[in-house]
Design an enzyme around this catalytic site. Structure first.
Site, short mmCIF file in Angstrom:
data_model
loop_
_atom_site.label_atom_id
_atom_site.label_comp_id
_atom_site.label_asym_id
_atom_site.label_seq_id
_atom_site.Cartn_x
_atom_site.Cartn_y
_atom_site.Cartn_z
CG ASN A 15 27.52 57.82 64.61
OD1 ASN A 15 27.60 57.32 65.72
ND2 ASN A 15 27.22 57.12 63.54
NE ARG A 26 36.06 51.25 85.04
CZ ARG A 26 36.73 52.20 85.74
NH1 ARG A 26 37.58 53.00 85.11
NH2 ARG A 26 36.53 52.34 87.03
CG HIS A 51 24.96 51.70 63.08
ND1 HIS A 51 25.62 51.67 61.88
CD2 HIS A 51 24.35 50.49 63.18
CE1 HIS A 51 25.43 50.51 61.28
NE2 HIS A 51 24.66 49.77 62.07
CD GLU A 83 24.23 55.65 60.36
OE1 GLU A 83 24.51 56.64 59.67
OE2 GLU A 83 25.11 54.92 60.88
CB THR A 113 33.05 50.60 61.56
OG1 THR A 113 32.43 51.83 61.16
CG2 THR A 113 34.22 50.30 60.65
CG HIS A 213 32.81 55.11 57.05
ND1 HIS A 213 32.05 54.40 57.95
CD2 HIS A 213 34.05 54.56 57.13
CE1 HIS A 213 32.76 53.46 58.52
NE2 HIS A 213 33.99 53.54 58.04
N GLY A 236 31.08 60.79 63.19
CA GLY A 236 31.23 60.31 64.55
C GLY A 236 32.67 60.23 65.01
#
Length: 260
Positions: A15, A26, A51, A83, A113, A213, A236
């Protein structure tokens, strides 16, 4: 005697939301989401997950199209997983991307999240419509679900091809060495998914299991032991944190070792 489940290698989808979030701090084009995708795929990752959220605070809609193009042209064996909550805008984006897998999650737009799975029966009409739309576009659909047999079975009833177990509670309990009961629930929910597969139409592969997750190098082995036929994990934050220390290619290699 309980059925013995053969262990199979689990695919790794990386992810890239955390990479995009860092870029967006930035007004810069780096770190490049596309270049990072190339790094992890060259290192052996099986796919890329993104996602995109409505405010584009990390993954931008342009990233989805850029990644889809790179995977289609340079990594045809890799999987692209998109997702999101099944709003009309999200479905249009997911379909335009030709993502191989679309994972539907019940996020509120303002959530930082994902923190829970679908209450599938209560959202049956919404999910049925979304799944039918994506299937008509030739895309596989996974539903993000909590670790309980009722939602697993309901996911099969609404036409999902896969489920993705929400492993946030498991990961939190693992940190406190209190995860034994949660592993038992994962085992029970996995058995429900396999049974849903047994009840599927002849020739169907049934309800296949993904997970995601807060998964890490530390907590993945116990998860794999509880669900040895886990098809895919989407990781991720954990792998990005490891990559800050060891680099993305080495991080990918270490996760692949754990998942093999």
């Amino acid at each position: 005697m309980p059925e013995t489940i053969a262990a199979t290698p689990t695919k790794l989808s990386v992810n890239l939301n955390a990479v995009a979030f860092l870029r967006n701090r930035r007004d810069m084009p780096w770190p490049s989401v596309v270049d990072t995708a190339r790094l992890v795929l060259d290192a052996g990752a099986h796919g890329i997950t993104v996602h995109p959220r409505p405010d584009q605070r990390h993954i931008r809609f342009t990233d989805v199209h850029d990644l889809a193009a790179v995977i289609a042209s340079d990594y045809p064996e890799a999987e692209f997983n998109v997702e999101g909550y099944p709003s009309r805008d999200f479905l249009d984006l997911a379909m335009a991307s030709k993502a191989h897998q679309v994972t539907l999650v019940p996020d509120d737009p303002g959530q930082s999240t994902s923190d829970h799975g679908w209450q599938v029966e209560q959202n049956q009409n919404l999910l049925n419509r979304a799944i039918e739309t994506l299937h008509a576009n030739g895309q596989r659909v996974s539903l993000f679900v909590d670790v309980n047999a009722a939602d697993v079975c309901a996911a099969g009833d609404v036409g999902a091809d896969r489920i993705e177990f929400y492993t946030g509670p498991y990961a939190a309990l693992f940190e406190r060495s209190e995860h034994g009961a949660e592993l038992g629930r994962l085992n029970d929910a996995a058995q429900a998914a396999r049974q849903a597969g047994h009840n599927a139409q002849p020739g169907s592969r049934g309800l296949i299991m993904n997970a995601g997750h807060d998964l890490t190098l530390s907590n993945l082995p116990a998860l794999k032991e509880a669900v040895p036929d886990l098809a895919e994990v989407s990781i991720g934050h954990g792998i990005t944190a490891d990559a800050l220390v060891m680099g993305f290619p080495e991080a990918v290699r270490r996760y692949l070792q754990v998942l093999s």
